[in-house]
Design an enzyme around this catalytic site. Sequence first.
Site, PDB file in Angstrom:
ATOM      1  N   ASP A 229       2.579  -6.205   2.688  1.00  0.00           N
ATOM      2  CA  ASP A 229       1.379  -5.541   3.205  1.00  0.00           C
ATOM      3  C   ASP A 229       1.764  -4.329   4.055  1.00  0.00           C
ATOM      4  O   ASP A 229       1.094  -4.031   5.050  1.00  0.00           O
ATOM      5  CB  ASP A 229       0.498  -6.509   4.004  1.00  0.00           C
ATOM      6  CG  ASP A 229      -0.902  -5.948   4.230  1.00  0.00           C
ATOM      7  OD1 ASP A 229      -1.300  -5.024   3.493  1.00  0.00           O
ATOM      8  OD2 ASP A 229      -1.590  -6.431   5.142  1.00  0.00           O
TER       9      ASP A 229
ATOM     10  N   HIS B 241       0.862  -1.196   0.000  1.00  0.00           N
ATOM     11  CA  HIS B 241       0.000   0.000   0.000  1.00  0.00           C
ATOM     12  C   HIS B 241       0.889   1.234   0.000  1.00  0.00           C
ATOM     13  O   HIS B 241       1.749   1.358   0.877  1.00  0.00           O
ATOM     14  CB  HIS B 241      -0.882   0.039   1.256  1.00  0.00           C
ATOM     15  CG  HIS B 241      -1.769  -1.156   1.391  1.00  0.00           C
ATOM     16  ND1 HIS B 241      -3.063  -1.185   0.915  1.00  0.00           N
ATOM     17  CD2 HIS B 241      -1.547  -2.380   1.934  1.00  0.00           C
ATOM     18  CE1 HIS B 241      -3.596  -2.377   1.169  1.00  0.00           C
ATOM     19  NE2 HIS B 241      -2.692  -3.126   1.782  1.00  0.00           N
TER      20      HIS B 241
HETATM   21  C1  NCD Z   1      -4.439  -2.390   4.924  1.00  0.00           C
HETATM   22  C2  NCD Z   1      -4.575  -0.888   4.695  1.00  0.00           C
HETATM   23  O1  NCD Z   1      -4.443  -0.106   5.655  1.00  0.00           O
HETATM   24  O2  NCD Z   1      -4.799  -0.479   3.554  1.00  0.00           O
HETATM   25  N1  NCD Z   1      -4.422  -2.636   6.341  1.00  0.00           N
HETATM   26  C3  NCD Z   1      -3.885  -3.713   6.958  1.00  0.00           C
HETATM   27  O3  NCD Z   1      -3.994  -3.823   8.166  1.00  0.00           O
HETATM   28  N2  NCD Z   1      -3.241  -4.635   6.295  1.00  0.00           N
HETATM   29  C4  NCD Z   1      -5.540  -3.104   4.226  1.00  0.00           C
HETATM   30  C5  NCD Z   1      -5.347  -4.604   4.149  1.00  0.00           C
HETATM   31  O4  NCD Z   1      -4.497  -5.096   3.426  1.00  0.00           O
HETATM   32  O5  NCD Z   1      -6.096  -5.304   4.826  1.00  0.00           O
HETATM   33 ZN    ZN Z   2      -2.930  -5.042   2.303  1.00  0.00          ZN
END
Ligand code: NCD
Ligand code: ZN
Length: 358
Positions: A262, A30
């Site tokens: 992630d 992200h």
């Molecule tokens: C992610 C996000 O903040 O976009 N958060 C997380 O805890 N991993 C979304 C996700 O991948 O679930």
């Molecule tokens: Zn994620």
Amino acid sequence: MSNAQSSSQSTRAPVGSQISIIRPDDWHLHVRDNEALKAVVPFTAKQCGRAIIMPNLTPPVTTTEQAGAYQQAILNAVGKNSDFKPLMTLYLTDSTPAKEIKNAVASGIISAVKLYPAGATTNSDAGVTDIKKCYQTLEMMQTLGLPLLVHGEVTSQDIDIFDREKIFIDQRLKTLVKDFPELKVVFEHITTADAADFVTESSPYVAATITAHHLLMNRNDMLVGGIKPHHYCLPVLKRETHRETLVKAAISGNSKFFMGTDSAPHSKHNKETACGCAGMFTAFAAIELYTEAFDKAGALDKLEQFSSLNGPLFYGLDANSDKITLQREKWTVPDSYPFGDDVIIPLRAGKTINWKLV
Ligand code: NCD
Ligand code: ZN
């Protein structure tokens, strides 16, 4: 101390030793947008050749055109001197037309489509309410070989948060892979032994990403000795036996398992609050954290396969052509990094990491 831990400690690489591996890729990342994007993208560009960019912006990235603009914004933030390649994804909704999949594949920009069950995590409100509504679109993806990336948790209020992944497998994923036997599916950020077993036993069309934090921590790290908002993510950390099984899968040499951090940055303000956001920021030291996990397991020789070979193999791409070197050297993580108008608290802030990218 368990036998596994004591035996692995003796095989840990000595201080000062170095390893070189093919440059890794991050198959789940992200990077947000605007100022936040500019703050975090350079960390990944420094370490990785490529990254699969998650589409859960507000509004979500649902069209190839939006993904193209987002890709350009990422490239602008990286600068001209980098070869880093953002691999873009589309956010699947109940009404994503099969035609959009055709456009996506024809464009060459889109590497995968992300399924968020509606309400499962950050910015998932526009996600899928009933997977049956997407069957024509999935059919097209299967035909054209475009992978489906799955956030594998059910969302019903009555299901315990620690059981949501396992129940997703039983109630949703088994049917999905049966109905689409040749659809490439990546079970993202798996957190349970149930998920690792499911992936191992499934066809070669089913693979999984594993985060560094799920290899390094269990739910005690979030809840014991005071609640730790920076250790809260989704899917939530699980019990130690699950962590141990994830480590076994990651170091197994099975090509179905690969790196996906992630890394999910949220401002300090949005984490340290009465209702904090889910997500850990790990991109600043992604490969170092994975290296530490593999070293702890006495399996440094399996790192390159997991971080740099298995992902490209599944996506049908070549591995990166250059190498990186890591040195066993303790360094202290900064207390924070700039993040637009706020700051971001990295994983291990103020504490040490055992490996350093040279
Ligand atoms: C992610 C996000 O903040 O976009 N958060 C997380 O805890 N991993 C979304 C996700 O991948 O679930
Ligand atoms: Zn994620």
